[in-house]
Write an enzyme that holds these catalytic residues in place. Structure first.
Site, short mmCIF file in Angstrom:
data_model
loop_
_atom_site.label_atom_id
_atom_site.label_comp_id
_atom_site.label_asym_id
_atom_site.label_seq_id
_atom_site.Cartn_x
_atom_site.Cartn_y
_atom_site.Cartn_z
N CYS A 51 -5.26 -6.01 8.62
CA CYS A 51 -5.37 -6.93 7.55
C CYS A 51 -4.59 -6.57 6.21
O CYS A 51 -4.51 -7.40 5.34
CB CYS A 51 -7.14 -6.65 7.07
SG CYS A 51 -7.57 -4.93 6.72
N ASN A 52 -3.95 -5.32 6.27
CA ASN A 52 -3.19 -5.02 5.14
C ASN A 52 -1.58 -5.01 5.31
O ASN A 52 -0.85 -4.79 4.48
CB ASN A 52 -3.39 -3.53 4.87
CG ASN A 52 -4.80 -3.48 3.95
OD1 ASN A 52 -5.15 -4.14 3.41
ND2 ASN A 52 -5.66 -2.35 4.23
N ARG A 53 -1.30 -5.37 6.65
CA ARG A 53 0.20 -5.41 6.74
C ARG A 53 0.43 -5.94 8.01
O ARG A 53 -0.23 -6.28 9.00
CB ARG A 53 0.88 -3.87 6.91
CG ARG A 53 0.32 -3.03 8.21
CD ARG A 53 0.84 -1.81 8.40
NE ARG A 53 0.29 -0.88 7.07
CZ ARG A 53 1.10 -0.64 5.95
NH1 ARG A 53 2.59 -0.74 5.91
NH2 ARG A 53 0.73 -0.02 5.06
N ILE A 115 -7.82 6.57 9.53
CA ILE A 115 -7.54 6.93 10.92
C ILE A 115 -7.34 5.47 11.63
O ILE A 115 -6.77 5.71 12.94
CB ILE A 115 -8.60 7.72 11.60
CG1 ILE A 115 -8.45 8.27 12.91
CG2 ILE A 115 -10.17 6.93 11.41
CD1 ILE A 115 -7.38 9.30 13.05
N GLN A 120 -4.45 1.42 15.57
CA GLN A 120 -3.95 0.32 15.57
C GLN A 120 -2.62 0.30 16.11
O GLN A 120 -2.08 -0.39 16.83
CB GLN A 120 -4.27 -0.56 14.24
CG GLN A 120 -5.43 -0.78 13.84
CD GLN A 120 -5.71 -1.12 12.43
OE1 GLN A 120 -4.90 -0.59 11.51
NE2 GLN A 120 -6.68 -2.06 12.05
N GLU A 192 -15.24 -7.94 0.85
CA GLU A 192 -14.43 -7.23 1.23
C GLU A 192 -15.06 -5.81 1.51
O GLU A 192 -14.71 -5.17 2.75
CB GLU A 192 -13.28 -7.01 0.20
CG GLU A 192 -12.15 -6.41 0.90
CD GLU A 192 -10.79 -6.09 0.00
OE1 GLU A 192 -10.06 -5.30 0.02
OE2 GLU A 192 -10.96 -7.01 -1.16
#
Length: 418
Positions: A51-53, A115, A120, A192
């Site tokens: 979700c962040n990259r 972590i 991932q 969120e």
């Protein structure tokens, strides 16, 4: 490895709504890997998407950044003109190596030391291996990263404690429900922070989790990813009565108050974790017998201590990364000359065998074994000098290493196996 490159976008330069447009599912990553299996321009490829990259690491003689961004854009149905505003490319192999280490170990995570990102990256590597898009280089690099990750866990406090509100809340639940068999957790409000809490619950042994949101479709989408139960928001009070722990991130002040909470018929224990600002659990609710209330301030205090420990550990983590990179690149340089070393050994072994064969009929079986042992030991000692010299030259100066490798190849007429 001069050909290791990447393209990337992350929370550092891309707003959340745009990141969502380029976030790749497992199926989409696998489809892209399959697409590139038949593309001779890319030898190895790894997609890391959260979700962040969204990032792609690859081995190629060419700068394939535009092609990869185009394929990601096509896969997500987004105009490449929007994509190129946010995606960055890097063709410096040392910088790319360092960045992948930092991502995998959690230094680049929104919550430092997260972590989840390590897990991932491991899953992403597995997909790459499944589609035969990891060669010798990526295999060795990824296993070096995994070993560094073990060192970080053992040698530092970088992973100690929960460093975000949602992490700390879930860690708190684990402790509060330690003596409860199969605790029931209800998460109300899936913004969120509520969504983060749900995803963090997946890293615990708690399996009886119910999620609800005023917009049912939001809960349904998250339930599909997590496998948790969903209930309509209209059933809130029935679900709250059954739950041992209620995590609330509702944007409604004092939604849980003395009047409605006391009607839940609390027999022994019910805990509220209020992640809302302003608080959605009224201040006097904790006066009801059997009720525990923790606010976002309580949880933040816990997270702040953990975050401080993690931040203090960053220099140690960075030192581990640098040690790992030095060792990896040293071995990589040596690996470049392994065909020459193997060719030299084969050439000398062939000479040895021919010479031994000449005298075999004149020797007893015992003498043959002694001669075989002596000549093999002699060969190994002869090999040692040029091999050590070649490795030393390669480590000190790449051009000198190449020059020496060429001299050895020509001198012994070595046919290098590609």
């Amino acid at each position: 490895m001069k050909d290791f490159k990447e393209v990337r976008l992350s929370y550092k330069n891309t707003p959340i709504d745009v990141r969502g447009k380029f976030s790749l599912t497992q199926q989409e990553c696998e489809e892209l890997l399959k697409d590139y299996q038949s593309d001779d321009r890319i030898n190895e490829l790894l997609f890391v998407s959260t979700c962040n990259r969204t990032e792609a690491f690859y081995v190629s003689d060419e700068d394939m950044s535009v092609d990869i961004i185009q394929k990601i854009s096509n896969k997500k149905g987004v105009d490449i003109k929007e994509a190129v505003k946010y995606f960055e490319s890097d063709c410096d192999p040392l910088q790319v190596q360092n960045h992948l280490f930092r991502v995998a170990l959690g230094l680049e995570a929104q919550v430092v030391g997260d972590i989840q990102i390590s897990n991932q990256v491991k899953r992403a590597y597995q997909w790459t291996a499944d589609y035969n898009m990891a060669g010798q280089y990526l295999h060795r690099l990824m296993h070096t990263i995994f070993n560094a990750n073990k060192r970080v866990q053992i040698e530092t406090e970088f992973r100690d404690g929960a460093a975000s509100v949602s992490y700390a809340a879930v860690e708190m639940i684990d402790e509060l429900t330690l003596d409860i068999t199969d605790p029931k957790v209800l998460v109300v409000g899936l913004g969120e922070i509520g969504t983060d809490a749900v995803r963090n619950l997946q890293n615990t042994d708690i399996s009886d989790v119910t999620i609800m949101n005023r917009t049912l479709s939001v809960a349904e989408e998250l339930a599909e990813d997590t496998g948790y139960n969903i209930r309509a928001f209209e059933e809130l009070w029935h679900a709250a009565k059954e739950a041992d722990v209620i995590i609330s991130s509702l944007p409604i002040a004092d939604y849980f108050n003395v009047d409605n909470v006391k009607d839940l018929d609390i027999l022994a224990f019910k805990c509220f974790l209020d992640l809302s600002v302003p608080r959605s659990v009224a201040e006097d609710v904790d006066k009801i017998p059997g009720v525990l209330v923790y606010t976002v301030d309580d949880i933040n205090a816990r997270a702040d201590k953990a975050l401080e420990r993690r931040l203090n550990s960053i220099p140690k983590v960075e030192a581990i990364i640098q040690d790992s990179l030095v060792e990896f690149n040293k071995r990589s340089k040596e690996m470049e000359y392994s065909p020459i070393i193997k060719g030299l050994k084969n050439t000398l072994e062939s000479i040895r065998e021919k010479e031994v064969l000449k005298y075999q009929g004149q020797l007893s079986l015992k003498e043959q074994k002694q001669v075989d042992k002596i000549t093999k030991n002699l060969l190994n000692k002869i090999m040692k000098v040029p091999v050590l010299q070649l490795k030393a030259s390669a480590s000190a100066d790449k051009k000198e290493g190449e020059k020496m490798g060429q001299m050895i190849s020509e001198l012994f007429n070595i046919d290098i196996e590609k």
